[in-house]
Scaffold this active site. Structure first.
Site, PDB file in Angstrom:
ATOM      1  CG  HIS A   1      40.063  32.574  35.399  1.00 33.25           C
ATOM      2  ND1 HIS A   1      39.009  33.347  35.417  1.00 33.25           N
ATOM      3  CD2 HIS A   1      41.054  33.312  34.820  1.00 33.25           C
ATOM      4  CE1 HIS A   1      39.169  34.491  34.407  1.00 33.25           C
ATOM      5  NE2 HIS A   1      40.576  34.430  34.035  1.00 33.25           N
TER       6      HIS A   1
ATOM      7  CG  ASP B   1      37.416  31.826  38.190  1.00 31.75           C
ATOM      8  OD1 ASP B   1      37.765  32.818  38.654  1.00 31.75           O
ATOM      9  OD2 ASP B   1      37.141  31.852  36.951  1.00 31.75           O
TER      10      ASP B   1
ATOM     11  CD  GLU C   1      39.853  38.391  27.617  1.00 30.21           C
ATOM     12  OE1 GLU C   1      39.320  38.984  28.292  1.00 30.21           O
ATOM     13  OE2 GLU C   1      39.933  37.193  27.759  1.00 30.21           O
TER      14      GLU C   1
ATOM     15  CG  HIS D   1      40.188  44.118  27.330  1.00 29.52           C
ATOM     16  ND1 HIS D   1      40.536  42.334  27.693  1.00 29.52           N
ATOM     17  CD2 HIS D   1      39.587  44.370  28.650  1.00 29.52           C
ATOM     18  CE1 HIS D   1      40.316  42.288  28.620  1.00 29.52           C
ATOM     19  NE2 HIS D   1      39.741  43.115  29.408  1.00 29.52           N
TER      20      HIS D   1
ATOM     21  CG  ASP E   1      35.800  37.421  27.205  1.00 32.21           C
ATOM     22  OD1 ASP E   1      35.392  36.311  26.766  1.00 32.21           O
ATOM     23  OD2 ASP E   1      36.600  37.665  28.096  1.00 32.21           O
TER      24      ASP E   1
ATOM     25  CG  ASP F   1      37.968  45.948  31.884  1.00 32.46           C
ATOM     26  OD1 ASP F   1      36.738  46.539  31.235  1.00 32.46           O
ATOM     27  OD2 ASP F   1      38.802  45.064  31.785  1.00 32.46           O
TER      28      ASP F   1
END
Length: 436
Positions: free
Chosen positions: A100, A103, A231, A270, A295, A306
């Protein structure tokens, strides 16, 4: 040059009998499976956020990790973080990484300064990638952490936030394109609602649809050849997420005419939060023609949230890669480890060992899945189960000119008395277990 991973050697394949915790036992990148090597099938990527940004906090406690680049609030520390990241990529010999914007660079005092810093880090990445570093599997924008996004990103009731998001995504897409990224991901971290008491569902969905349409338009405008990926994620952090699961997202894409433009990046954790299995979500994406990337991680099945743990189940991995292979394998996508250490795993070596273990699990799953497909072990009984639909009379019932009353009349004329046939689920589970 980072010294954070000093004295940790490059990971190599040593085979199933190895007891070296920092060597691969199953991931042999050069092993041929069909017409591709294992590395070409799996297309591993390491994520930036969990490995180099997360501080080890949880809802009940603060930072446990001490990294020399924390808090990464200056460009010098951002570069130190990049040095460590690319050293880890080298040790693992992964072909890809993901990030990202938030990040890799500290946020600036202005939007323009944030974009400038992202481009400076792209310069830094370019040099490292040219010197033998991994390629970029995908870039994305963090539009969920800052308090400005507390009411959503593109779905926000404030149009200035919508505009801020447009500028942020444009900048991230530009950098992803510049770094030859193979995909661009949108994760709607707060695209949903907490309560209907203050929410206009129709307005928010229209905003989200228009935003995604503009992202696709901009992709074509700049000549980006990669895939746009969404996602899906249910519930967390927003109580009602608009991108709940693959089927929900597909309905959204159909509504806005984007089903041929956008694919799915599907995460195991997820899928579990949505009440599905990983293979269900992969099979659904394959069936709907929107499979893109994955992922890879797992949840703690007792916690109900999660947890983003590294995969450790060969059977789960086998069923997942079975669907990936049945979809024709990855095109622009790959296997990104959206997984993080446990907050008690403090050492640099733990980061390496976790990825080695995850890569080995994926390799075992891929080998098993390839053998199941090659031997026709599951597809033969599946074909047999639906064989009755191959005759002309059965096919005629699905023809455009078939009618309900016509089928009913035929069934009555033939005095049909169909009898149930076993689904043989336990036998099929035994087949999977034999290969795993």
């Amino acid at each position: 040059m980072s010294t954070y991973f000093q004295n940790i050697p490059a990971a190599t394949y040593e085979g199933p009998d190895s007891t070296n915790p920092l060597a691969f036992r199953h991931y042999n990148p050069d092993m041929m499976l069909g017409d591709k090597t294992m590395a070409e099938h799996l297309r591993f990527a390491v994520c930036y956020w969990h490995n180099f940004v997360w501080e080890g906090n949880d809802p009940f406690g603060g930072q446990t990790f001490e990294r020399p680049w924390f808090p990464a609030d200056t460009m010098d520390l951002a570069r130190a973080k990049a040095d460590a990241a690319f050293e880890m990529f080298r040790i693992l010999n992964v072909p890809y990484f993901c990030f990202h914007d938030h990040d890799v660079r500290p946020e600036g005092d202005t939007l323009a300064e944030s974009h400038k810093r992202l481009n400076e880090m792209a310069d830094y990445f370019e040099a490292k990638m040219a010197a033998g570093g991994p390629k970029l599997l995908w870039g994305t924008a963090n539009m969920f952490s800052n308090r400005r996004y507390m009411s959503g990103a593109s779905t926000n009731p404030d149009p200035d936030v919508f505009a801020y998001c447009a500028s942020t995504v444009k900048s991230c897409m530009d950098v992803t394109h510049r770094l030859n990224g193979e995909n661009y991901v949108l994760w709607g971290g707060r695209e949903g609602y907490e309560t209907l008491l203050n929410t206009d569902l129709s307005r928010e969905l229209e905003q989200m649809g228009r935003f995604l349409s503009m992202v696709v338009e901009y992709k074509h405008k700049i000549g980006f050849k990669g895939a746009i990926l969404i996602e899906p994620k249910p519930q967390e952090p927003t109580k009602h997420q608009y991108d709940f699961d693959v089927a929900t997202v597909y309905g959204f894409l159909k509504r806005f005419g984007l089903e041929d433009e956008v694919q799915m990046n599907i995460e195991q954790g997820h899928a579990i939060l949505a009440g599905h299995s990983f293979e269900h979500e992969l099979a659904m994406a394959r069936t709907l023609g929107i499979f893109g990337s994955i992922d890879m991680n797992r949840n703690d099945y007792q916690s109900g949230w999660d947890t983003d743990q590294f995969p450790n189940s060969p059977s789960e991995a086998a069923l997942a890669y079975y669907e990936v292979l049945m979809a024709g394998g990855f095109k622009t996508g790959g296997t990104n480890f959206d997984a993080k250490l446990r907050r008690q795993s403090l050492d640099a070596e733990d980061l390496i060992a976790a990825h080695i273990g995850g890569m080995d699990i994926c390799a075992r799953g891929l080998i098993s899945a390839h053998k199941m497909i090659e031997s026709d072990a599951l597809e033969a009984p599946r074909r047999a189960r639906y064989a009755g639909w191959n005759n002309a009379a059965a096919q005629a019932m699905l023809a455009p000119d078939a009618t309900l009353d016509g089928i009913a009349a035929d069934a009555e004329a033939r005095n049909l008395t169909p009898q149930p046939v076993s689904g043989a689920q336990e036998k099929l589970e035994n087949i999977v277990n034999r290969f795993v």
